[in-house]
Motif scaffolding. Sequence first.
Motif, PDB file in Angstrom:
ATOM      1  N   LEU A  80       0.844  -1.184   0.000  1.00  0.00           N
ATOM      2  CA  LEU A  80       0.000   0.000   0.000  1.00  0.00           C
ATOM      3  C   LEU A  80       0.881   1.235   0.000  1.00  0.00           C
ATOM      4  O   LEU A  80       1.993   1.223   0.548  1.00  0.00           O
ATOM      5  N   ALA A  81       0.360   2.302  -0.574  1.00  0.00           N
ATOM      6  CA  ALA A  81       1.080   3.573  -0.592  1.00  0.00           C
ATOM      7  C   ALA A  81       0.976   4.255   0.769  1.00  0.00           C
ATOM      8  O   ALA A  81       0.131   3.901   1.604  1.00  0.00           O
ATOM      9  N   ASP A  82       1.805   5.243   0.994  1.00  0.00           N
ATOM     10  CA  ASP A  82       1.739   6.029   2.227  1.00  0.00           C
ATOM     11  C   ASP A  82       0.346   6.646   2.364  1.00  0.00           C
ATOM     12  O   ASP A  82      -0.174   7.257   1.422  1.00  0.00           O
ATOM     13  N   GLY A  83      -0.261   6.477   3.522  1.00  0.00           N
ATOM     14  CA  GLY A  83      -1.550   7.100   3.785  1.00  0.00           C
ATOM     15  C   GLY A  83      -2.688   6.579   2.928  1.00  0.00           C
ATOM     16  O   GLY A  83      -3.702   7.259   2.776  1.00  0.00           O
ATOM     17  N   GLN A  84      -2.578   5.364   2.414  1.00  0.00           N
ATOM     18  CA  GLN A  84      -3.631   4.831   1.531  1.00  0.00           C
ATOM     19  C   GLN A  84      -4.814   4.272   2.314  1.00  0.00           C
ATOM     20  O   GLN A  84      -5.944   4.291   1.833  1.00  0.00           O
ATOM     21  N   ALA A  85      -4.580   3.773   3.524  1.00  0.00           N
ATOM     22  CA  ALA A  85      -5.619   3.062   4.263  1.00  0.00           C
ATOM     23  C   ALA A  85      -6.256   3.936   5.336  1.00  0.00           C
ATOM     24  O   ALA A  85      -5.585   4.734   5.985  1.00  0.00           O
ATOM     25  N   HIS A  86      -7.549   3.769   5.505  1.00  0.00           N
ATOM     26  CA  HIS A  86      -8.264   4.416   6.598  1.00  0.00           C
ATOM     27  C   HIS A  86      -8.339   3.495   7.817  1.00  0.00           C
ATOM     28  O   HIS A  86      -8.605   3.966   8.922  1.00  0.00           O
ATOM     29  N   GLY A  87      -8.137   2.192   7.596  1.00  0.00           N
ATOM     30  CA  GLY A  87      -8.209   1.228   8.689  1.00  0.00           C
ATOM     31  C   GLY A  87      -7.166   0.140   8.532  1.00  0.00           C
ATOM     32  O   GLY A  87      -6.822  -0.264   7.411  1.00  0.00           O
ATOM     33  N   TYR A  88      -6.669  -0.335   9.663  1.00  0.00           N
ATOM     34  CA  TYR A  88      -5.660  -1.404   9.709  1.00  0.00           C
ATOM     35  C   TYR A  88      -6.090  -2.362  10.816  1.00  0.00           C
ATOM     36  O   TYR A  88      -6.366  -1.942  11.947  1.00  0.00           O
ATOM     37  N   ARG A  89      -6.130  -3.629  10.480  1.00  0.00           N
ATOM     38  CA  ARG A  89      -6.559  -4.631  11.460  1.00  0.00           C
ATOM     39  C   ARG A  89      -5.602  -5.817  11.420  1.00  0.00           C
ATOM     40  O   ARG A  89      -5.209  -6.261  10.343  1.00  0.00           O
ATOM     41  N   ALA A  90      -5.239  -6.328  12.602  1.00  0.00           N
ATOM     42  CA  ALA A  90      -4.426  -7.544  12.696  1.00  0.00           C
ATOM     43  C   ALA A  90      -5.010  -8.400  13.808  1.00  0.00           C
ATOM     44  O   ALA A  90      -5.064  -7.966  14.965  1.00  0.00           O
TER      45      ALA A  90
END
Length: 253
Positions: free
Chosen positions: A99-109
Amino acid sequence: MTETHTAYTDTDTLIRLLDAAEAMPAAAALRARSYEVLRLPPGATVVDVGCGTARAVVELAEHAAQAIGVDLDPAMLAAARRRFPDIDVRAADATELPLADGQAHGYRADKVYHVLPDPHAALAEARRVLVPGGRIALLGQDWDTLVIDSDQPELTRRIVHARADSIPHPRVARAYRNLLLDAGFHDVDVEVHTALFTDASMLPMFVGHTAAAQQAGVITGDEADNWIGEQTRRAQDDRLLVAVPMFLASATR
């Protein structure tokens, strides 16, 4: 709840255990809660790290415009694509997300950080791909505090702790809050939920635990057989009980 791959001889066994655990109503409710704390805006992009067979990717797609799953296990990714042909799953490391810098609004692990070589590096990568104001959710169990009812408490303690010691970061879930703060996240919140199991679906997990304890030289083969036999009888008699503390941490980029 999940095991690391080293406890099993094949991925199919692991997938069956994951399916049994994740199909339970309490597990589904906890997954739903992990989506809720992401506070995804309309049109959001969200990444699920260590997606496995991609159940969460499919569910996240109902909350966001684009849900992306990443995993390093080719067998898991193949199973995900067989089950859900239209999803976006990619082979990638948690420290090198596609993913590019600042591409995601959410991150889940979910049940991932305990096996990562470097959780700090993974969180730095999470910050990179998240937009300012984006949200992160980390979900996982504390391997040292697994509660198993048994007539052999001392043997049970040895098995549980030996299994924990075979994992790179068995206590990382209790450290989620400090890890997030150290990584520069704010609005950090932690919830603890208890996963309770009373049926035979957890017996394969017990086999993995005793195998790890035997390999570490902590228990003998006879002790392993005796303990598995007890837990099997408990399951047959509707007397089995396993309780697992599940930590859900969330924060803002």
